[in-house]
Design an enzyme around this catalytic site. Structure first.
Site, PDB file in Angstrom:
ATOM      1  N   TYR A 331      21.874 -13.565  37.921  1.00 14.05           N
ATOM      2  CA  TYR A 331      20.430 -13.486  37.630  1.00 14.05           C
ATOM      3  C   TYR A 331      19.644 -14.084  38.798  1.00 14.05           C
ATOM      4  O   TYR A 331      19.923 -15.196  39.232  1.00 14.05           O
ATOM      5  CB  TYR A 331      20.148 -14.238  36.334  1.00 14.05           C
ATOM      6  CG  TYR A 331      18.722 -14.184  35.827  1.00 14.05           C
ATOM      7  CD1 TYR A 331      17.821 -13.213  36.253  1.00 14.05           C
ATOM      8  CD2 TYR A 331      18.275 -15.100  34.882  1.00 14.05           C
ATOM      9  CE1 TYR A 331      16.531 -13.165  35.769  1.00 14.05           C
ATOM     10  CE2 TYR A 331      16.985 -15.067  34.385  1.00 14.05           C
ATOM     11  CZ  TYR A 331      16.117 -14.092  34.834  1.00 14.05           C
ATOM     12  OH  TYR A 331      14.827 -14.060  34.349  1.00 14.05           O
ATOM     13  N   CYS A 332      18.658 -13.330  39.307  1.00 13.00           N
ATOM     14  CA  CYS A 332      17.773 -13.805  40.379  1.00 13.00           C
ATOM     15  C   CYS A 332      18.618 -14.186  41.602  1.00 13.00           C
ATOM     16  O   CYS A 332      19.430 -13.414  42.069  1.00 13.00           O
ATOM     17  CB  CYS A 332      16.922 -14.958  39.850  1.00 13.00           C
ATOM     18  SG  CYS A 332      15.636 -15.539  40.977  1.00 13.00           S
ATOM     19  N   LEU A 333      18.471 -15.388  42.122  1.00  6.30           N
ATOM     20  CA  LEU A 333      19.269 -15.804  43.272  1.00  6.30           C
ATOM     21  C   LEU A 333      20.754 -15.858  42.940  1.00  6.30           C
ATOM     22  O   LEU A 333      21.602 -15.715  43.824  1.00  6.30           O
ATOM     23  CB  LEU A 333      18.814 -17.177  43.767  1.00  6.30           C
ATOM     24  CG  LEU A 333      17.412 -17.264  44.379  1.00  6.30           C
ATOM     25  CD1 LEU A 333      17.149 -18.663  44.886  1.00  6.30           C
ATOM     26  CD2 LEU A 333      17.249 -16.260  45.498  1.00  6.30           C
ATOM     27  N   MET A 359      20.675  -8.939  37.834  1.00  2.00           N
ATOM     28  CA  MET A 359      19.451  -8.937  37.033  1.00  2.00           C
ATOM     29  C   MET A 359      18.300  -9.523  37.857  1.00  2.00           C
ATOM     30  O   MET A 359      18.329 -10.702  38.222  1.00  2.00           O
ATOM     31  CB  MET A 359      19.639  -9.758  35.749  1.00  2.00           C
ATOM     32  CG  MET A 359      20.763  -9.248  34.861  1.00  2.00           C
ATOM     33  SD  MET A 359      20.756  -9.936  33.179  1.00  2.00           S
ATOM     34  CE  MET A 359      20.874 -11.702  33.507  1.00  2.00           C
TER      35      MET A 359
END
Length: 600
Positions: A331-333, A359
């Site tokens: 997720y994200c980074l 994501m």
């Protein structure tokens, strides 16, 4: 020798690089370098980490290009005349109580003027006057021939910040809601607002956390899916969740959240917990819970997060659920880190990943939205000096950056409601999580800013791991990539570019919502929709505008689509694995949500 052991033996023989990114203080430090850095760090704290050089450079570039463009000046003069005429005409009609269409409308995400009272004189005149100026500055900061795009965007951003501050909605004597509430309560709202301001000021100055309100306690109301911590090092805790079905798919799911957030965005309340949803769908779920680093961990590197984070988590899962590949979800980074890890594993022939899910995660940062406004050589050096002194990027410094991107909602609307209308913040699970911010280790954040944001090395063929450049096209495991329509941190067209740099089978989903709300989009959430399409392995590239034009909106949550996709990539269900594996060195250490989640 199995693939995992082969990979481990190869990496053990390779030297661990210093990982000092190219461009970091390339000049030879002089005798009094630390004095310079200390002064810059002091200035950085005073400016919130914003480099004065970057600000003045942007304004200088914009103003000099405008000064030598008489045709552009004439356009702006004509725009100003037209806007003023429209506003005067509208104001005269409003004073005469004639109804004519308003010449200017607030932006779609701007809710400051949503109250019907703003449509009545004199408030509508003040609102239109503000929107007139805003419209002119939007036009004035449009691209000019020769003007560096980032400088033009920075001037627009800075003027938007100034105009947001001066908006009539922020002035008690110009805001009809404040005036009406003051008359209704006899000024009680002002007294309550002053108390709220004093309370927030004390918390800001002391940097203390507010206790969670009733009904939002960690481990009880939030992050409450049953499970156990089965591994812990100084960097993360690994949580294994208790099965809720008689049988489970043999391949486990590993969530890798970003290290700039507490993991429980994925395990909020029971009804909107993505972790809980997948456990109920018959999956064995693991989650990495990162530590909240302090000054003594300032030298943690991006390589540490890959090697002692993701790879150690995989090793633990391989011991707890032996012989099974892993569905990894970043997720994200955390998704960027997963992509880096997967490309490195592919280079060594390590095939332990059954699939990759990204994501709201970017692998190319050339179009990463307004966050790029905070990234250039001067700006990064400024932030590095600030972190050099304190050892990390602190919570408020990072929170201010994200809040300023949507200042009209995240700063000023809240300030009006809390300080002038006297309203208490209504607690929500995602609001509690959003306030539970974390720090970033100095070295890792510097490497991330320079290597990914500033130099965009991952997709430029210049991102090295263990001394050798990696390539995303080496990844053969199927991908499931999710982007959100209104994401201002990872814009969906930027996330979509993952297709440009990979050849594997990819399912791409575009869902309604923002960076967090679009991901936490449980079944039954009202007003949700998504688009989804499969790209076969090796298929030709299709640009995002053509892609979206061909895809129909599917009402509802994307989670069932994801669960179906995971089932298709998994084998038939079988008896759930045990929690942990004490014999292999992975005993259950404590109950979820563990201990790192409570670190302040």
């Amino acid at each position: 020798m199995n693939k995992s052991a082969k990979y481990q033996s190869q990496t053990d023989k390779l030297p661990v690089p210093a990982n000092v990114p190219a461009g970091t203080d390339a000049s030879k430090p002089h005798a009094h370098n630390n004095l310079d850095r200390a002064i810059r760090a002091t200035v950085a704290r005073a400016t919130g980490g914003i480099s004065p050089h970057s600000v003045t450079e942007a304004w200088s570039d914009w103003s000099m290009h405008l000064a030598r463009s008489p045709g552009r000046q004439l356009e702006l003069i004509e725009r100003a005349q037209s806007n003023v005429l429209k506003t005067i005409t509208y104001s005269a009609a409003a004073l005469m109580q004639d109804e004519i269409p308003a010449p200017f409308k607030p932006k779609s995400y701007d809710h400051r003027f949503a109250d019907p009272a703003w449509n009545k004189a004199p408030f509508n005149i003040w609102m239109q006057s503000f929107l007139t100026i805003q419209d002119w500055w939007d036009e004035a900061t449009e691209p000019m021939r020769g003007l560096h795009k980032q400088d033009g965007d920075r001037v627009r951003f800075q003027m938007r910040q100034f105009l947001d501050l001066m908006s009539p909605s922020n002035l008690p004597w110009m805001n009809p809601q404040i005036l009406a509430e003051t008359a209704k309560t006899g000024g009680r709202n002002v007294a309550d607002g002053a108390a709220h301001f004093a309370e927030d000021l004390i918390h800001t100055l002391t940097q203390t956390h507010k206790p969670a309100p009733e009904g939002y306690k960690l481990g009880v109301d939030l992050a409450c899916t049953p499970g156990d911590v089965v591994f812990r090092n100084d960097l993360f805790e690994l949580i294994q969740y208790t099965p809720q079905t008689k049988n489970v798919h043999p391949e486990p799911v590993l969530f890798i959240p970003a290290w700039i957030m507490k993991y429980y965005i994925l395990d909020l309340s029971p009804q909107n917990s993505m972790v809980n949803y997948l456990v109920q769908q018959g999956f064995t779920v693991f989650v990495i819970s990162w530590c909240n680093p302090g000054a003594d961990q300032s030298e943690l590197s991006l390589e540490d997060y890959r090697r002692r984070g993701v790879l150690e988590a995989l090793q633990a899962i391989n011991s707890i659920v032996p012989g099974q590949k892993v569905h990894a979800n970043g997720y994200c980074l955390g998704g960027t880190l997963l992509a880096i890890t997967a490309a490195t594993m592919a280079r060594y022939g390590d095939d332990r990943l059954a699939s990759l899910t990204l994501m709201a995660a970017q692998v190319d940062f050339a179009e990463s939205g307004e966050l790029l406004l905070f990234v250039d050589e001067s700006q990064v050096a400024f932030v590095e000096d600030m972190m050099w002194e304190q050892g990390f990027l602190d919570r408020p410094q990072m929170a201010r950056t994200f809040a300023s991107i949507r200042a009209e909602d995240l700063i000023y609307t809240r300030a009006v409601n809390r300080y002038f209308l006297g309203k208490e913040d209504l607690p929500t699970d995602i609001g509690i999580w959003n306030a539970d911010t974390t720090r970033m280790p100095a070295r890792m954040h510097s490497e991330y800013l320079r290597g990914l944001f500033l130099e965009n090395r991952l997709t430029a063929g210049r991102f090295a791991v263990e001394g050798r450049v990696i390539a995303l096209k080496d990844i053969s495991a199927p991908m499931f990539v999710i982007a959100t329509e209104t994401d201002h941190i990872a814009p969906w067209r930027s996330v979509y570019k993952t297709k440009l740099f990979s050849d594997c089978e990819m399912t791409f989903v575009l869902t309604k919502g923002g960076h967090n709300g679009g991901i936490i989009s449980e079944p039954g959430h009202p007003g949700r929709h998504f688009r989804v399409a499969l790209r076969a392995a090796g298929a030709l590239y299709e640009d995002p505008d053509n892609w979206i034009a061909k895809q129909r909106k599917i009402p509802g949550s994307w989670w069932p689509e994801y669960s179906k996709w995971l089932r298709q990539k998994s084998k038939r269900r079988q008896t759930p694995p045990d929690t942990g594996n004490a014999a292999a060195g992975y005993p259950a250490l404590c109950e979820a949500p563990g201990t790192y989640i409570y670190q302040l």
